[in-house]
Design an enzyme around this catalytic site. Structure first.
Site, PDB file in Angstrom:
ATOM      1  N   ASP A  86      49.737  35.339  51.218  1.00  0.00           N
ATOM      2  CA  ASP A  86      49.442  35.301  49.660  1.00  0.00           C
ATOM      3  C   ASP A  86      50.290  34.257  49.054  1.00  0.00           C
ATOM      4  O   ASP A  86      50.289  33.873  47.970  1.00  0.00           O
ATOM      5  CB  ASP A  86      49.857  36.711  49.212  1.00  0.00           C
ATOM      6  CG  ASP A  86      49.193  37.846  49.399  1.00  0.00           C
ATOM      7  OD1 ASP A  86      47.833  37.908  49.571  1.00  0.00           O
ATOM      8  OD2 ASP A  86      49.598  38.928  50.032  1.00  0.00           O
TER       9      ASP A  86
ATOM     10  N   ASP B  20      51.911  40.618  48.788  1.00  0.00           N
ATOM     11  CA  ASP B  20      53.178  40.795  49.566  1.00  0.00           C
ATOM     12  C   ASP B  20      53.179  40.353  50.977  1.00  0.00           C
ATOM     13  O   ASP B  20      54.232  40.562  51.637  1.00  0.00           O
ATOM     14  CB  ASP B  20      53.270  42.358  49.608  1.00  0.00           C
ATOM     15  CG  ASP B  20      51.739  43.126  50.365  1.00  0.00           C
ATOM     16  OD1 ASP B  20      51.197  42.363  50.851  1.00  0.00           O
ATOM     17  OD2 ASP B  20      51.924  44.399  50.702  1.00  0.00           O
TER      18      ASP B  20
ATOM     19  N   ASP C  77      46.125  41.900  45.343  1.00  0.00           N
ATOM     20  CA  ASP C  77      45.892  42.226  46.695  1.00  0.00           C
ATOM     21  C   ASP C  77      45.853  43.642  46.817  1.00  0.00           C
ATOM     22  O   ASP C  77      46.576  44.501  45.902  1.00  0.00           O
ATOM     23  CB  ASP C  77      47.169  42.048  47.535  1.00  0.00           C
ATOM     24  CG  ASP C  77      47.244  42.239  49.023  1.00  0.00           C
ATOM     25  OD1 ASP C  77      46.067  41.825  49.601  1.00  0.00           O
ATOM     26  OD2 ASP C  77      47.956  42.762  49.656  1.00  0.00           O
TER      27      ASP C  77
END
Length: 912
Positions: free
Chosen positions: A637, A633, A328
């Protein structure tokens, strides 16, 4: 019934669909009906397996079946001591496996907490405060700054409403909201007329109608995907499963063959069954699960010291096997703090150093030289950014944080770097009125007292530019407006991934105390541009380089705009041989399965992707044989973290959902810690291979000895209980020290292992066969010689075992880093010998236990051993000499055991 696409309907149509009166809300009767129909606004909790059942499931292993049946037959035959020892071994293995298995079921419970809050609703014409779990579709919900959105809402009206959706979409800045209908194909991250459960209202007010609750919300669909998703096994567990099946077939075949042949040749069937049991016990590496667990646990401790907390033991080795890291962007590769990096005033461009909201940093000229003084034009542009601002900066525990909008925080930080404080400017130019930012107008304006009174405007470039009649240059002089030059500057900044805001001012009429849109509709003075970005972490740039040097591909998956994502990737060096190959979520949605998989392999940047696409990307890479590590996070996700071979969550800034779904947490939220964890993971796997190379030759030697003795109808050189002693006590004592071995040189300069490589490589198998043959000759030869010279079977067995242990000491040293460095030292290739205190401690403990094994009367009775004399001990030490050339030959056969070797073929696998 198929639910309509609510973001594509206008507000009136949504209210009609839910039969909701905009002035009254739902009635109590309708609420009761819908609560019964749709249930509580909460996610269903995942059913947990009872602890007792989890423990029983640990016995569901093929190799343990053999031991359980062998113990049962021993008990039926009256050999209760043997039966209890064998069963004890199986219980120990089950306990170890039970401890090794960690819980990840808290992820669904964490997702439930996302929608567990209170909210303000309109019901029966009254404004009420109720628990969010009581919401039903059709309810009218009010939103205010600081609220957590309690359900999926179609917005009906907004006033300066902004929502932080980073946990769901990955968007790094709050999203301004609107009420107009949008095209049905609008991706999740761009549905500005929707507010989703679990997101946070950062600014403004609004009202929306509930269109989805509980499991039907976007968060609920993620939870459902996580419940349905079966976590993949790691490369280590898959290889051990294949290894166990192979051992199972071999053991059953040899044991049955031994029993049938012996019984067929007239041998007593009870005696032959003892031989078959001894053969089965000798072939099963009982100590291997314990050694594996200890090795992984040591790796966990080492990783924890390097800011990586492992939640599932096999993940230690899986990380070392990773071929791809899908990361990410926001908060993982970047600071998650907007930072102004460029200011354009007139024909001058200034560069800004520093990162985040800290006032540390400088404003430099285009040539990189410090400013001697702040020119009037630059001063006016920075002042506009401070005064036309509703946020503030605070220092908490040494860290600077923004209270309000991150973009406005960046404007305050750059002004501080020029020596302009928000408090000082606010006191000098007190605010009289303001027009808050609204998505409809795309700008904010403020009116300030002073001499003269001044209006300041900030907003989208085209919107501000269209209201200006002239511009201010760096010297503070008014000059003709150059729209083309300004647009060129904007394009230049955008190519670097910067988000650009424009600033303007206008002198107010004397004694003006209010501000309206008409006041700033024309005759503004264009002051300049400020370009900002969520900058990459400097240490993450280094970590990406280290991962790529180790043959690990790094791919960025983000909800941000593709231009921003591509610019960040270029700064960090996240690219393939084709450069930065970027795909958007819309691009991926238009692809078939084959094209999607090809894009997953080729791409280095994936922008504006939906949560389901993150999951698909991980699956696509795994379908090509990659071992995938996924960092993240946010709530969005979580499914991909669970699907990945190794899920990595942020321990500080990440959501609870992501942390519970992950296999590993980064305590410092730093991508750089991943490179360190990969190094530890590779070291763990290398030490595991050493443990296997040390353990299995004993099993091989024992099995060959028992098999040949049984077929020749001779006394067994070693009994089943003695085999268990060697395989559990002696082997574990001497093998565990290998888990403390330091990393081999150059371990991070090699590409990852081929995921399809078996646990027993051909070279490792050759090593095992060679040493097993030596052990067989040693056990069989020592037993037969002592039995022939002393006529004492117990003494012969005892000396055979002690001679085997003595030879194992030499072999243990040869597979350790100490042995490798000693060999290099003797060949003159190094002046340094790597110490191995744990290896020698293990040897000392093993020797003491072996002394008890033969000299203590209790052990003589329990294991049918005999005490040795001084001469007997000397004879048992003699096999250490022939083991030296055998160990040297084994190291020559399998040099990769001591130093990682990777072929070009494996490296080619990485980029196929």
């Amino acid at each position: 019934m198929v639910s309509p696409v609510f973001h594509a309907l206008d507000a009136a149509a949504v209210l009609t669909h839910w039969q909701t009166d905009a002035a009254v809300g739902l009635t109590a009767e309708v609420i009761a009906q819908r609560y019964e129909q749709y249930g509580a606004n909460a996610l269903p909790e995942q059913r947990r397996t009872p602890a007792w059942l989890k423990f029983l499931q640990q016995f569901h292993q093929p190799l343990l079946y053999i031991l359980l049946v062998a113990g049962l037959v021993k008990a039926v035959l009256g050999s209760w001591l043997n039966a209890f020892v064998i069963w004890g071994v199986t219980v120990i293995n089950a306990v170890i496996s039970y401890i090794q298995e960690t819980q990840a079921e808290g992820a669904i419970a964490s997702l439930a907490k996302v929608v567990t809050t209170e909210t303000t609703v309109l019901r029966d014409g009254q404004t009420l405060r109720i628990p969010a779990r009581e919401l039903v579709p059709g309810d009218l919900v009010f939103l205010h700054a600081g609220d957590k959105v309690p359900a999926d809402l179609r917005l009906l009206w907004v006033r300066n409403l902004q929502v932080d959706e980073s946990a769901l979409t990955g968007e790094s800045v709050p999203v301004p909201k609107m009420t107009e209908a949008l095209p049905a194909e609008t991706p999740l991250a761009e549905r500005r007329n929707m507010a989703y459960a679990g997101t946070l209202v950062t600014f403004g007010q609004g009202q929306g109608v509930v269109v989805a609750t509980g499991a039907a919300t976007e968060v609920g669909q993620i939870a459902h995907a996580m419940q349905e998703r079966v976590s993949l096994s790691t490369p280590l567990t898959r290889k051990f499963a294949a290894f166990s099946r192979t051992i199972l077939y071999v053991v059953l075949g040899l044991a049955a063959f031994t029993f049938v042949v012996g019984a067929g040749r007239g041998k007593d069937w009870v005696e032959m069954f003892e031989a078959a049991v001894a053969l089965a016990v000798s072939a099963i590496p009982e100590g291997l699960p314990a050694v594996v667990t200890v090795t992984l646990a040591i790796g966990v401790n080492r990783m924890a010291q390097r800011h990586a907390i492992i939640r599932k033991l096999p993940a230690v080795e899986a990380l070392g096997s990773a071929t791809v890291i899908c990361s990410d962007k926001t908060g993982t590769l970047t600071e998650n703090q907007m930072t102004v990096q460029a200011v354009v005033v007139g024909d001058q461009e200034f560069h800004v150093t520093g990162s985040g909201y800290s006032p540390k940093g400088d404003i430099l000229t285009a040539a990189g030289e410090p400013l001697e003084a702040i020119a009037p034009g630059l001063y006016a542009c920075l002042v506009a950014g401070v005064l036309c601002n509703d946020s503030r900066l605070e220092q908490r525990e040494g860290d600077w944080q923004v209270v309000g909008d991150p973009t406005e925080g960046a404007l305050l930080a750059v002004a501080e770097k020029a020596g302009l404080s928000q408090a000082g400017l606010a006191a000098t130019y007190p605010r009289l009125d303001a027009i808050p930012f609204e998505s409809e107008y795309q700008y904010m304006a403020t009116l300030h007292d002073g001499h003269p009174q001044m209006m300041y405007v900030k907003g989208a470039v085209e919107v501000v530019l269209s209201r200006c009649r002239c511009a201010m240059n760096g010297a503070g002089e008014l000059v003709p407006l150059d729209p083309d030059g300004i647009r060129a500057a904007v394009e230049r900044l955008a190519q670097h991934g910067l988000r650009v805001l424009a600033f303007a001012q206008k002198e107010a009429t004397p004694h003006q105390h209010s501000l309206d849109h008409e006041d700033v509709a024309s005759d503004l003075v264009f002051l300049g541009l400020q370009g900002m970005i969520d900058p990459p972490r400097p240490e993450a740039i280094v970590a990406v380089h280290h991962c790529q040097a180790a043959g690990i591909q790094v791919k960025m998956i983000t909800g941000d705009h593709v231009t921003t994502a591509r610019a960040i990737a270029q700064r960090m060096g996240i690219q393939t041989s084709e450069g930065v190959v970027a795909f958007t979520g819309a691009d991926l949605a238009a692809m078939d399965a084959s094209a999607f998989t090809e894009a997953a392999v080729r791409g280095s940047v994936f922008a504006r992707v939906a949560p389901s696409q993150k999951l698909q990307l991980v699956e696509a890479l795994q379908s090509r044989g990659h071992i995938v590590a996924m960092t993240g996070d946010g709530v969005n996700d979580a499914p991909a973290l669970r699907q990945a071979d190794i899920g990595i969550a942020m321990g500080k800034g990440g959501t609870e959902v992501a942390r519970e779904a992950a296999d590993m947490l980064l305590t410092d939220d730093n991508f750089a810690s991943i490179a360190a964890a990969v190094e530890e993971g590779r070291t763990v796997y290398q030490n595991l291979r050493k443990a296997i190379a040390f353990l299995l030759p004993v099993n091989g030697g024992e099995s060959m000895t028992i098999l040949i003795s049984a077929l020749l109808l001779r006394d067994l050189p070693i009994l089943s209980l003695q085999v268990l002693w060697l395989n559990m006590i002696n082997s574990i004592t001497m093998t565990v020290p290998l888990a403390f071995e330091p990393k081999p040189p150059g371990i991070m300069e090699q590409p990852p292992r081929n995921p399809n490589e078996p646990l027993l490589t051909p070279r490792l198998l050759q090593r095992i066969v060679l040493v097993s043959a030596f052990n067989w000759v040693l056990i069989f030869g020592m037993f037969e010689w002592v039995k022939a010279t002393s006529a004492n079977v117990d003494l012969a067995r005892t000396m055979a075992i002690q001679a085997l242990v003595a030879a194992r000491i030499v072999y243990l040293i040869s597979v350790s880093q100490f042995g490798l460095s000693l060999g290099a030292f003797l060949r003159g290739k190094t002046r340094h010998i790597t110490p191995a205190p744990t290896v020698f401690l293990g040897i000392v403990v093993a020797v003491l236990l072996q002394i008890l094994f033969s000299q203590w009367p209790v052990m003589n009775v329990l294991f049918a051993t005999a005490p040795l004399s001084g001469g007997d001990w000397l004879i048992c030490l003699l096999p250490m000499l022939p083991m030296l050339p055998v160990a040297w030959a084994a190291n020559t056969l399998d040099p990769a055991l001591l130093k990682p070797q990777h072929s070009c073929r494996r490296q080619a696998f990485m980029y196929s």
